[in-house]
Motif scaffolding. Structure first.
Motif, short mmCIF file in Angstrom:
data_model
loop_
_atom_site.label_atom_id
_atom_site.label_comp_id
_atom_site.label_asym_id
_atom_site.label_seq_id
_atom_site.Cartn_x
_atom_site.Cartn_y
_atom_site.Cartn_z
N ALA A 158 -14.75 48.03 68.88
CA ALA A 158 -15.05 46.62 69.81
C ALA A 158 -15.68 46.94 70.97
CB ALA A 158 -13.66 45.94 69.99
N ALA A 159 -15.33 47.86 71.57
CA ALA A 159 -15.96 48.24 72.89
C ALA A 159 -17.57 48.70 72.85
CB ALA A 159 -15.29 49.62 73.71
N ARG A 160 -17.76 49.56 71.67
CA ARG A 160 -19.38 49.94 71.39
C ARG A 160 -19.91 48.59 70.97
NH1 ARG A 160 -16.94 54.43 68.32
NH2 ARG A 160 -17.47 56.31 69.65
N ALA A 161 -19.43 47.64 70.29
CA ALA A 161 -20.07 46.32 69.76
C ALA A 161 -20.42 45.55 70.96
CB ALA A 161 -19.32 45.61 68.75
N ARG A 162 -19.34 45.47 72.01
CA ARG A 162 -19.66 44.62 73.23
C ARG A 162 -20.80 45.22 74.04
NH1 ARG A 162 -18.26 44.76 78.39
NH2 ARG A 162 -17.75 42.51 79.40
N ILE A 163 -20.73 46.43 74.03
CA ILE A 163 -21.85 47.26 74.74
C ILE A 163 -23.24 47.00 74.32
CG2 ILE A 163 -22.47 49.45 75.78
CD1 ILE A 163 -19.45 50.30 76.11
N ALA A 164 -23.21 47.16 72.81
CA ALA A 164 -24.69 46.98 72.41
C ALA A 164 -25.07 45.61 72.61
CB ALA A 164 -24.37 47.29 70.93
N VAL A 165 -24.22 44.47 72.15
CA VAL A 165 -24.64 43.25 72.49
C VAL A 165 -25.15 42.95 73.96
CG1 VAL A 165 -23.86 40.81 72.46
CG2 VAL A 165 -23.15 42.55 70.64
N ALA A 166 -24.44 43.38 75.04
CA ALA A 166 -24.81 43.27 76.32
C ALA A 166 -26.11 43.78 76.46
CB ALA A 166 -23.71 43.69 77.42
N ARG A 167 -26.43 44.88 76.04
CA ARG A 167 -27.76 45.70 76.56
C ARG A 167 -28.63 44.89 75.49
NH1 ARG A 167 -26.15 52.27 76.10
NH2 ARG A 167 -24.86 52.19 77.88
N LEU A 168 -28.43 44.58 74.22
CA LEU A 168 -29.52 43.68 73.47
C LEU A 168 -29.98 42.49 74.33
CD1 LEU A 168 -28.57 44.39 69.84
CD2 LEU A 168 -30.72 45.38 70.95
N ALA A 169 -28.89 41.76 74.82
CA ALA A 169 -29.21 40.73 75.49
C ALA A 169 -30.03 40.88 76.73
CB ALA A 169 -27.74 39.92 75.75
N ALA A 170 -29.66 42.18 77.59
CA ALA A 170 -30.57 42.36 78.61
C ALA A 170 -31.90 42.48 78.48
CB ALA A 170 -29.89 43.48 79.17
N GLU A 171 -32.11 43.51 77.32
CA GLU A 171 -33.52 43.67 76.43
C GLU A 171 -34.31 42.44 76.42
OE1 GLU A 171 -35.07 46.38 76.48
OE2 GLU A 171 -33.47 47.57 77.20
N TYR A 172 -33.63 41.33 76.00
CA TYR A 172 -34.24 40.20 75.61
C TYR A 172 -34.42 39.07 76.77
CZ TYR A 172 -34.59 41.00 70.64
OH TYR A 172 -34.97 41.44 69.32
N GLY A 173 -34.07 39.61 77.90
CA GLY A 173 -34.29 38.80 79.00
C GLY A 173 -33.05 37.88 79.17
N VAL A 174 -32.10 37.87 78.67
CA VAL A 174 -30.99 36.87 78.84
C VAL A 174 -30.56 36.91 80.43
CG1 VAL A 174 -28.95 36.16 78.27
CG2 VAL A 174 -30.37 36.70 76.59
N PRO A 175 -30.36 35.83 81.14
CA PRO A 175 -30.00 35.77 82.38
C PRO A 175 -28.61 36.31 82.57
CG PRO A 175 -31.06 33.78 81.90
CD PRO A 175 -30.87 34.44 80.52
N THR A 176 -28.26 36.99 83.79
CA THR A 176 -27.13 37.83 83.95
C THR A 176 -25.87 36.78 83.54
OG1 THR A 176 -28.19 39.14 85.66
CG2 THR A 176 -25.96 39.00 85.68
N VAL A 177 -26.02 35.56 84.31
CA VAL A 177 -24.60 34.60 84.05
C VAL A 177 -24.54 34.37 82.43
CG1 VAL A 177 -24.01 32.36 84.64
CG2 VAL A 177 -25.20 33.51 86.16
N GLU A 178 -25.87 33.95 81.93
CA GLU A 178 -25.36 33.87 80.62
C GLU A 178 -25.17 35.30 79.82
OE1 GLU A 178 -25.64 30.97 78.95
OE2 GLU A 178 -26.12 29.78 81.13
N ARG A 179 -25.47 36.29 80.18
CA ARG A 179 -25.36 37.47 79.54
C ARG A 179 -23.75 37.89 79.79
NH1 ARG A 179 -29.12 40.47 81.77
NH2 ARG A 179 -27.76 41.61 83.16
N ALA A 180 -23.15 37.49 80.94
CA ALA A 180 -21.85 37.61 81.45
C ALA A 180 -21.00 36.74 80.66
CB ALA A 180 -21.56 37.66 82.72
N ARG A 181 -21.47 35.64 80.28
CA ARG A 181 -20.51 34.61 79.63
C ARG A 181 -20.54 35.03 78.14
NH1 ARG A 181 -23.33 30.34 81.04
NH2 ARG A 181 -22.12 29.72 82.67
N LEU A 182 -21.70 35.66 77.40
CA LEU A 182 -21.99 35.91 76.00
C LEU A 182 -20.64 37.15 76.10
CD1 LEU A 182 -22.81 36.22 73.15
CD2 LEU A 182 -24.63 37.55 74.09
N ALA A 183 -20.70 38.08 76.81
CA ALA A 183 -20.07 39.32 77.01
C ALA A 183 -18.28 38.77 77.04
CB ALA A 183 -20.50 40.38 77.87
N THR A 184 -18.16 37.95 78.07
CA THR A 184 -16.82 37.66 78.03
C THR A 184 -16.23 36.97 77.14
OG1 THR A 184 -17.24 37.40 80.72
CG2 THR A 184 -15.27 36.41 79.78
N ALA A 185 -17.24 36.12 76.46
CA ALA A 185 -16.53 35.31 75.31
C ALA A 185 -16.40 36.22 74.16
CB ALA A 185 -17.68 34.14 74.97
#
Length: 571
Positions: free
Chosen positions: A13-40
């Motif tokens: 679960a931790a590896r999947a969460r980290i991977a999703v956050a990094r991919l969202a950052a690569e695609y330029g997802v804003p920090t707030v939306e990225r944090a909201r995605l990771a938290t959810a």
């Protein structure tokens, strides 16, 4: 681009969460939306681990063709893995930069690298917290701004409320002022109309009768007019309130009631014993010398308005002046009438000549004027007849008429014709009373010859009726008025008289009317005189005088005195 992770343990679960956050950052997802995605996602993964089983996390992102512009994360149980719940969980995040090519999201396998990756995930949380702090400051700023605005709105409402109250008070004051002005106008109008009605009469009894008619019921329920000289033989004794007696003695208005009146300039007194339950306002009818009486009024309601009381006191003052003027007028009229009757003496008699005279006072004004007639003999036996008119009315005019009559008789003792007598009267009046004028006509009948000598000074011409019925107006040039600042010698005029002739001397009050002038009146007099026969005039000249006056004085009201003197020469 699709990525898949199978999750059975916390590490997965931790590896999947980290991977999703990094991919969202690569695609330029804003920090707030990225944090909201990771938290959810973390929350959902925690629930899945609690339930147990194997879960598959799929992340779909924009492909090379650029058709999709969002990241789609789907968490479902693995088929045949025995997961307790088969409902998938989905979340979608927009990608601001869908054309970027994401690097492979590799997550270290060793615990140290995983821990470092997890610690790096808190950076997004820190950014979110900073933004949250900024938003809180902004909210606080706007809250303070809203508070200030609310305070301003409250202050504005308070000012508007105060302005509204002030406006309502101003409107109320304006209504009160308008009402007071209307009441003042009503009182002044009434006072002016009542004063005109009182001063229109010169009879004090009529003025006393008019006062109750003017005041009841508008300003008083009852009115009593007490005139001091009215209590005598003509009227039975009357009991008056004590307040009225005090008003008569002090000359000040009195208010008698069981409560203070609060009326300006009015003294409060106990209630009247004659009527203790009714307030009384007793106002003296003052004059220049002393009060003539007392006006006693009872209020139309419970009590008087103070302004109405002030108006009533002023009306009483004017009524007192009107009564005083009326009494002065009546006094002067009585004196003038007495003087007039004393001066209009009996006519003399002479063989062959009849005389008849009429005097009627004016029906307007003082009723006594300066019109006069006289007839007397001269030393040579001739008979003088005269008719005169002194300008003005009243006692002064009657006194001047008396002086002119006496002066004429004195001048006639020395002889002289009518013109000479009028000339001397002119000089006498000019020196005695420069501002007073008179008119006169004198006719002299010679005892031995049937001749008439006459002269006029500013007076209507004599009218002569001949025995054959013809009538002539003796309008030869007269002199000017007596007393004017002009030297004049008035000439005589002579007419031959035939027995049966009648001469009429008169004043302008007989023939002059305001709307017609004097000439039509002289024509009517000539017609009336010509309608008689010589026998009628010789038989009863007195009756003829009355019959001449009747058609000429058909109107009942006259502005001037009327004087007529007829002289008829018998055959």
């Amino acid at each position: 681009m699709t990525r898949t992770w199978r999750i059975r343990t916390v590490t997965d679960a931790a590896r999947a969460r980290i991977a999703v956050a990094r991919l969202a950052a690569e695609y330029g997802v804003p920090t707030v939306e990225r944090a909201r995605l990771a938290t959810a996602l973390s929350g959902r993964l925690r629930q899945c681990l609690t339930k147990g089983g194997t879960w598959v996390l799929t992340l779909d992102g924009p492909g090379p063709s650029g058709g999709d512009t969002a990241l789609h994360a789907v968490l479902t149980p693995s088929p045949g893995a025995g997961a307790a719940d088969g409902t998938p969980w989905t979340v979608t995040v927009p990608c601001p930069e869908p054309d970027r090519k994401a690097a492979p999201a590799t997550v270290p396998e060793d615990p140290a690298g995983l821990s470092e990756a997890l610690l790096g995930a808190d950076e997004d949380t820190a950014v979110v917290l900073d933004k949250l702090a900024e938003q809180q400051e902004l909210v606080a700023f706007h809250r303070e701004e809203l508070h200030q605005t609310n305070q301003g709105v409250l202050a504005l409402h308070a000012e508007l409320d105060a302005a509204g109250r002030a406006q309502r008070e101003a409107f109320a004051a304006e209504r009160r002022a308008r009402k007071e002005a209307e009441n003042a106008r009503r009182r002044l109008t009434f006072l002016a109309d009542a004063s005109a009605a009182l001063n229109a009469s010169l009879n004090h009894d009529e003025i006393a009768r008019r006062l109750p008619e003017l005041l009841v019921p508008r300003y008083a329920r009852g009115v009593d007019v007490w005139l001091f000289d009215q209590d005598g033989d003509r009227h039975p004794p009357t009991t008056h309130p004590a307040a009225a007696v005090r008003a008569a003695r002090t000359g000040r208005p009195q208010y008698a009631a069981d409560h203070p009146g609060g009326l300006p300039g009015v003294d409060d007194r106990p209630p009247s014993a004659l009527d203790p339950h009714r307030p009384l306002l007793c106002v003296p009818l003052v004059t220049r010398r002393a009060p003539l009486g007392v006006l006693t009024l009872s209020p139309p309601g419970e009590r008087w308005d103070p302004d109405d009381a002030v108006m009533l006191v002023e009306l009483a003052r004017r009524a007192g002046i009107a009564l005083d003027n009326a009494r002065r007028f009546e006094h002067n009229r009585d004196i003038a009438e007495t003087l007039q009757r004393a001066l209009l003496t009996d006519l003399p008699t002479r063989p062959g000549l009849s005389l008849a005279a009429r005097y009627l006072p004016a029906t307007h004004g003082l009723n006594i004027g300066g019109d006069w007639y006289d007839a007397f003999r001269q030393r040579d036996g001739s008979l003088i007849t005269v008719v005169g008119d002194v300008t003005g009315h009243g006692l002064h005019a009657a006194m001047m008429m008396s002086q002119l009559r006496t002066a004429l008789r004195a001048y006639a003792v020395d002889g002289g014709g009518p013109g000479r007598l009028l000339t001397r009267l002119h000089e006498f009046l000019h020196h005695l009373q420069p501002d007073l004028f008179a008119t006169a006509v004198i006719a002299r009948f010679h005892p031995d010859e049937h001749t008439l000598t006459w002269a006029a000074a500013g007076h209507p011409p004599p009218v002569l009726r001949l025995p054959d019925g013809r009538v002539r107006v003796l309008d030869a040039k007269p002199g000017a008025m007596l007393g004017i600042p002009l030297h004049q010698e008035i000439a005589d005029h002579t007419e031959r008289l035939t027995p049966g002739s009648t001469l009429a001397l008169y004043t302008d009050g007989l023939v002059e009317r305001r709307a017609q002038g004097i000439d039509p009146g002289i024509e009517r007099l000539a017609a009336a005189l010509g309608s008689f026969g010589s026998a009628e005039l010789g038989a009863d000249l007195e009756d003829a005088a009355d019959r001449i006056l009747h058609p000429l004085l058909s109107d009942s009201e006259r502005d001037d005195d009327v004087c007529l003197l007829l002289s008829h020469l018998h055959a």
